[in-house]
Design an enzyme around this catalytic site. Structure first.
Site: not given
Length: 801
Positions: A653, A696
């Protein structure tokens, strides 16, 4: 062209249940079955009704998904329509007591049968002594004794007559019978015998020896006569007891349906009772009636007991049994032992049933993980299903010693449907590693983790909330509270178009909201109660998150949230502490110089990078090689690292973040430090979806918010993750007023424009990127590296290039 930030309405999807027209959950009807699990429930129904062997069921689903309750509910309803299974009892095999016999009885008759046999023996213990003390028996016994006594006396009378013919007599002394000469009707003394002429003495001595031979023959026949007497007494006792035993057995059988095997055992019981009538004849309380010193308690009469292994209510239908601790003994049954005089003794009365016996004729529910972690249990279950019978055996049968007496009970026929519960990993492991698994568990019911979120399903979900509220005895929830529960359930799966199907998780949120509402004195739970419960839940779990954020704010961990820097980007990752997940910003930096065409991943070099992270780095290198100066040898030496990272790094990611850092370092363009980045990248430069997008964004927002929002901060996410956004209220409100932003990124070019404010540039008809664009600057730098390398090495490059 750089994309615009997402509007606040795209960051959180609210529920609207106004169309349902309810005020509280008290007005909503219950759901009849588990919501959103039609496919799995169809598989359950198929397996439950399929009669062929091997169609046992494996239920796949996450914990707290409601699968166990749903499956048990259906099976209980189904089992109620099935006939009750038969009872099973263990009895003594009088010919081989080490192999007890199992008998099948109609449902519910097992305890009655055992009680009647127990009553039969008790009655015999009371009546048999009276029988043998009665006048009729004493007369018959006396006549028998007199007969044998007269037969014994007749033998000695014959010897006496033989002696009299020879002038001799039988004399009884303290040493027994002797033969002596007679004179004047009296035994002759030794002195007188010595005075007789020798010829007369010799004649008498010969006659004495002849009579003594007859006497010895008569004495030798005495034990034979005694055995005959004892046999005659036993025959008399059997004849006298037989009528009484027959009467008691007839009474015991009265009113019971006796199958042929049971009738056959009753015949053997009759013979054994008659054979052992002497044990029954001992009056109670004599000290040796129940137990002899060498026998365990109740030993003499235990042989006639009936051990009811399983008894079923004839009106209850088939059993549905859940075994929470499936050890070998609890699964197939066990044989207990009793310590007695230094030895471990057992018999058929110490046989105990297992879950397979209890569920025989119905359904047995087991946790696959627990079953596999208990030694021998899985293999025993497979043997039972294949053989269609339950054999009670211990794991160490071959280790039996002389001090432990063992038995081998006869197997019980098995007709059962087994249901295993486990997750996808357990199912996959069994399928791959055990060839028997697919043969025995042909049906899988795969329960969904999520269900659709749309107006139709929202209505069903609201009824599910109402059902949980009533079954958990919670306060009613008003409509806004139900809407907030649905929104949270969407956040749990990080998808605005889905909600979690894990009923247990929904129930937990509702219980905690009810707790908050009760403390506030609310009779109806409100949306604010749900919100406060969720906030309290986060507060109980976020200690580590707060400590890590504190380290960033104190600059122990260096994370810049404003200004610009070359070759440095804020990446985002997700940390998990128990059930609490939170976002964590990480500084990623890149350095470049002339080299041999290598991008060094420092994490991989020191063995902190996992395989997925290494894959992302290789994809990144493929993008660089295919996008910039394809006709020029790569002369780049670069290093990329997660700064202040001291643990393992895995996942791809951050691959787009690492690529942005390299582009910045090559183009020597500064990157806005108020923007954090997440997203993986493919070799074509397309930014791909990642997990944990909400955590996040919120993790970086919390750091920026603590330092003070500037209006230039935000997070870049893959456009594919837009449907996964269910951000907390603070983030949404900050974005609404322009203090924070979330950019959806489709390609690397879009992302680098947001980060640098410089156009990325597209290759024109002349094959070149426009001057001053990011891509042109990167390509010019790479060509410069190649020229510098050629100049340094000369016209001939190294042989190993």
């Amino acid at each position: 062209m750089a994309p615009e930030p997402l509007p606040a309405g795209d960051l959180y999807r609210r529920s609207d249940l106004t169309a349902l027209g309810f005020r509280t959950t008290a007005e909503l009807a219950d759901v009849e079955t588990l919501v959103g699990q039609d496919r799995a429930l169809d598989a359950v129904r198929f397996a439950a009704r399929m009669r062929a062997r091997g169609y046992n069921l494996f239920v796949i689903g996450a914990k707290a998904s409601g699968k166990h309750a749903a499956v048990r509910s259906y099976l209980t309803e189904r089992a109620a329509t099935l006939p009750s299974p038969d009872d099973w009892v263990y009895v003594n095999d009088f010919k081989d007591q080490h192999r007890p016999r199992c008998l099948r009885l109609p449902p519910g008759d097992g305890p009655a049968f055992a009680g009647r046999i127990q009553g039969l023996v008790a009655d015999l213990r009371r009546t048999v002594p009276s029988l043998f003390e009665g006048e009729d028996y004493r007369l018959k016994r006396d006549a028998l004794e007199k007969d044998f006594a007269s037969r014994g006396e007749a033998r000695f009378k014959d010897v006496a007559e033989e002696a009299a013919k020879r002038g001799l007599a039988l004399v009884r002394t303290e040493h027994g019978l002797i033969v002596a000469p007679v004179e004047d009707g009296k035994p002759m003394t030794q002195e007188r015998f010595a005075e007789l002429p020798q010829e007369q003495r010799e004649a008498l001595q010969a006659a004495i020896e002849e009579v003594q031979e007859h006497l010895r023959a008569a004495i030798h026949k005495a034990p034979i006569l005694e055995r005959e007497r004892q046999a005659a007494v036993r025959d008399l006792d059997r004849r006298e007891a037989a009528a009484l035993v027959d009467l008691e057995i007839a009474e015991a059988r009265e009113g019971l349906e006796v199958p042929p095997p049971v009738a056959a055992w009753l015949d053997t019981l009759r013979e054994d009772l008659i054979d052992n009538v002497a044990v029954l004849a001992q009056p109670a309380g004599t000290g040796d009636g129940d137990t002899a010193p060498s026998e365990p308690p109740g030993g003499r009469f235990r042989r006639w007991e009936v051990n009811v292994l399983i008894s079923n209510d004839p009106k209850a239908g088939a059993p549905v049994v859940t075994e929470d601790h499936p050890t070998l003994g609890r699964l197939i049954g066990r044989i207990e032992h009793r310590a007695h005089m230094g030895a471990m003794l057992t018999d058929f009365t110490l046989i105990r049933p297992g879950a397979l016996h209890v569920a025989n004729g119905g359904y047995l529910l087991l946790d696959a993980g627990k079953l596999l972690t208990n030694a021998y249990a899985w293999d025993a279950l497979k043997r039972a299903l294949y053989a269609e019978r339950v054999v009670i055996e211990g794991p160490m049968e071959s280790a039996a010693t002389a001090l432990a007496v063992s038995i081998q009970p006869c197997p019980v026929p098995l007709s059962i449907k087994v249901v295993l519960f486990g997750n996808q990993n357990v199912h996959a492991a069994l399928s791959a590693m055990d060839p028997d698994f697919g043969d025995l568990f042909k049906v899988a019911a795969d329960f969904e983790d999520v269900m659709d979120r749309d107006p139709e399903h929202d209505a069903v979900y609201a009824r599910l909330v109402a059902t949980i509220q009533r079954r958990s005895a919670l306060r009613p929830f008003d409509r806004p509270a139900v809407e907030r529960v649905i929104e949270h359930c969407s956040r749990l799966v990080s998808d605005v178009r889905k909600v979690t199907a894990r009923v247990g998780v929904i129930a937990d949120v509702m219980r905690e909201a009810d707790y908050v509402g009760r403390d506030k004195g609310h009779k109806i739970i409100r949306a604010e109660d749900v919100e406060d419960a969720l906030e309290a839940q986060r507060y109980r779990s976020d200690r580590v998150e707060r400590r890590m954020r504190e380290q960033i704010l104190r600059e122990t961990i260096r994370i810049a949230t404003d200004g610009v820097a070359v070759g440095q980007v804020n990446g985002l990752s997700v940390a998990q502490v128990g059930s609490h997940a939170f976002g964590r910003p990480t500084r990623i930096s890149a350095r470049v110089r002339v080299g041999r065409g290598r991008v060094m991943d420092i994490e991989r070099e020191v063995e902190l990078g996992g395989p997925l992270h290494s894959k992302g780095m290789l994809i990144l290198q493929g993008y660089l090689a295919g996008t910039y100066a394809p006709d020029v040898p790569v002369a780049l030496q670069a290093s990329v690292v997660f700064e202040q990272s001291y643990g393992g790094v895995d996942g791809d990611s951050a691959s787009s973040t690492e690529l942005y850092a390299l582009q910045s370092a090559l183009a020597e363009l500064p990157i806005r430090q108020g923007i954090a980045v997440t997203g993986s990248v493919d070799q074509m430069g397309r930014v791909q979806a990642i997990g944990g997008v909400n955590e996040k964004i919120e993790g970086f927002f919390d750091v920026c918010n603590a330092r003070g929002l500037t209006g230039g901060q935000g997070v870049m996410i893959p456009r594919a993750n837009v449907d996964h956004l269910m951000l907390k209220t603070e983030v949404v409100e900050a974005c609404r007023r322009g203090a924070f932003a979330v950019w959806p990124i489709e390609t690397i070019d879009e992302g680098i424009e947001v980060l640098t404010g410089v156009p990325a540039g597209a290759r024109g008809a002349d094959g070149l990127f426009p001057p001053g664009t990011v891509n042109r600057l990167v390509e010019d730098r790479l060509i410069g590296f190649a020229l510098a390398r050629r100049k340094f090495l000369g016209s001939a490059d190294e042989a190993d290039d």
